[in-house]
Enzyme design. Sequence first.
Site, PDB file in Angstrom:
ATOM      1  N   ASP A 342      38.697  36.597  37.774  1.00 55.05           N
ATOM      2  CA  ASP A 342      38.387  37.178  36.478  1.00 55.05           C
ATOM      3  C   ASP A 342      39.357  38.309  36.153  1.00 55.05           C
ATOM      4  OD1 ASP A 342      36.477  37.704  34.200  1.00 55.05           O
ATOM      5  OD2 ASP A 342      36.279  39.606  35.266  1.00 55.05           O
ATOM      6  N   GLU A 378      42.531  33.998  35.571  1.00 54.49           N
ATOM      7  CA  GLU A 378      42.314  34.267  34.163  1.00 54.49           C
ATOM      8  C   GLU A 378      43.410  35.272  33.808  1.00 54.49           C
ATOM      9  OE1 GLU A 378      38.764  35.601  31.097  1.00 54.49           O
ATOM     10  OE2 GLU A 378      38.977  36.708  32.963  1.00 54.49           O
TER      11      GLU A 378
END
Length: 709
Positions: A342, A378
């Site tokens: 993330d 990401e």
Amino acid sequence: MQVWPGQAYPLGATYDGAGTNFAVFSEAADRIELCLLHDDGSETAIELRETDAFVRHAYLPGIMPGQRYGFRVHGPYAPERGQRCNSAKLLLDPYAKAISGGIEWGEEVYGYHFGSPGKRNDLDSAPHTMSSVVVNPYFDWGDDRRPRTEYHHTLLYEAHVKGLTMKHPGLPDELRGTYAALAHPAIIEHLTELGVTALELMPVHQFVNDHRLVDMGLNNYWGYNTIGFFAPHNAYASWGDRGQQVLEFKSAVRALHEAGIEVILDVVYNHTAEGNHLGPTLSFKGLDNASYYRLTDDPRYYMDTTGTGNSLLMRSPHVLQLIMDSLRYWVTEMHVDGFRFDLAATLARQFHEVDRLSSFFDLVQQDPVVSQVKLIAEPWDVGEGGYQVGNFPPLWTEWNGKYRDTVRDMWRGEPQTLAEFASRLTGSSDLYQDDGRRPLASINFVTCHDGFTLHDLVSYNEKRNDANGEDNRDGESHNRSWNCGAEGDTDDPEVLELRARQMRNFTATLMLSQGVPMLSHGDEFGRTQSGNNNAYCQDNELSWVPWPEDAEGEGEGDAELLEFTRAMVWLRRDHPVFRRRRFFHGRPVEGTHDELSDIAWFTPEGDEMTQRDWDSTQARALSVFLNGNAISEPGPRGERISDDSFLLMFNASPKTLEFVVPVNHGRQWQVVVDTARPSGLERGTGAKVQAGDRLSLVDHSMMVLQRPA
């Protein structure tokens, strides 16, 4: 109680069958107490007197799995110098393998008084906070084997443990929303029939429900608020949080592996749940604030490139050790197959800018364990220069946000998208070819947990986030969505037909693009969140997957979309021309007798595209020829790969168009996909067409033609 010196490594609580070794790092502490917690609310404090390189440690014979514990750190409380030690706060072990209980929000878990942020708070947090747990590391993995599915055979399925399983009619009530549910045959059967090879789980590291959300009667549903990087989230365990969550998670991984499904974890190493200077003191902040967090020039405050209040200090050797130890633990002890990072750009911020040469990437590259699993970034954060799609090192794959945006724009008819759409369809060579990566570096997706579901993408122009309690200010406002003529729910049959067609268009485009496709859970059913594009706090039926009650589905649309999605997955799986491991060359392949290029682009009139055609502002339609006889990469034994050839026709314009089947690229074809049909499928029964024939494609539809090798 006997207390032996113990060892400084491994960090955390390590049970060896006779007792437990405890080790914890803090450079800021004057002294540290290990507190053994008892069920009557009392605790036994043991000072950790042995110190090696700022790691305090002790071995306690007879301390068994299930024992709850925490640390109290005696040291300076001087926020103006970045120091926040406070022995009144019971702290979680950063290396805890399991965490018990939850947080009872109140002033007790904060290092300051609410009315006087500058005044130290000496209220005891122990009765109100979570505790670390000694776990039993032994588990019968049997003959567990990692599937090790290569990227060109991978279909990722992003799912939430609770959201995926909470409403499945085939699950016992006591298993819904748990790790055990992932291992249930009903879930595994659905995944295997859909063709899923890798289950990408949203955060399962122990996370915290934010104080603000709890006060609002909401929960942190998504889980991007980690406090324990080694501990499976205890609320997803069906039978206890004193280490049982570890066994249950391992059992789920073992069952998924047996079905040939990899387990990928969505991990949040960019920040913790302790927030900014006004956040709680739960673990890292009280142990050694300045060693774990990026502080500003004024050490009272935190650098925040994540939008969550803090960022971990990626140039600290102790933070880097924590992350690498955590990654290795989940691979070696929990048998997971990879990670999705993330806000991964934050991990590259060794100083201020995102740096491909940062220490984190160096450590991952050389690590003999972590470098061998799937690593998905990401590739952005909210800091300056944080959008880094295409800029990660060669070992990594990336969530391709540009793919998502371009495909959405194409199908809603935005002008001047043809050229970029062509690049995204063929693996995004403009992003990944220069640094030696392949099309498989691109994780392609149209929807994910963050944003509209597939159903809502074609049903709403505007977000509907009022339930989040922020007056609809949260969530992305530019969604590249199109409601097909009516906002939200409608009974208009023409709008509903167009929406169904658009969902088939997105699904087919995703599955027939070069790269690695990723589905978002429930999109195969057309699930809706009623226009909420930021359901991070909606732990309820708004976010849970509404499984059909039976094999026929809740409605014709649901059943047909599921069947179409399955068919497109299997079409991709059956044909290597859609799963190329190298980029197209745009020319014939040497060593073959086929004089045709490996790829060719055509206007609807059947003419090869010119630069003028690519640059045309209003052009929203094209065809692409994929030559199955011109695949350049060899098979696993060095053999030549040959496949059928395909012609993909895209009409994203608002009117019906005539498409000419190109001449000189095959005499006879068969229609295998037509998204204008309710089923979308023509397999085995599709019309036979000849070179030069004209095919009518209705507005916002696509057609796939197949020519045998």
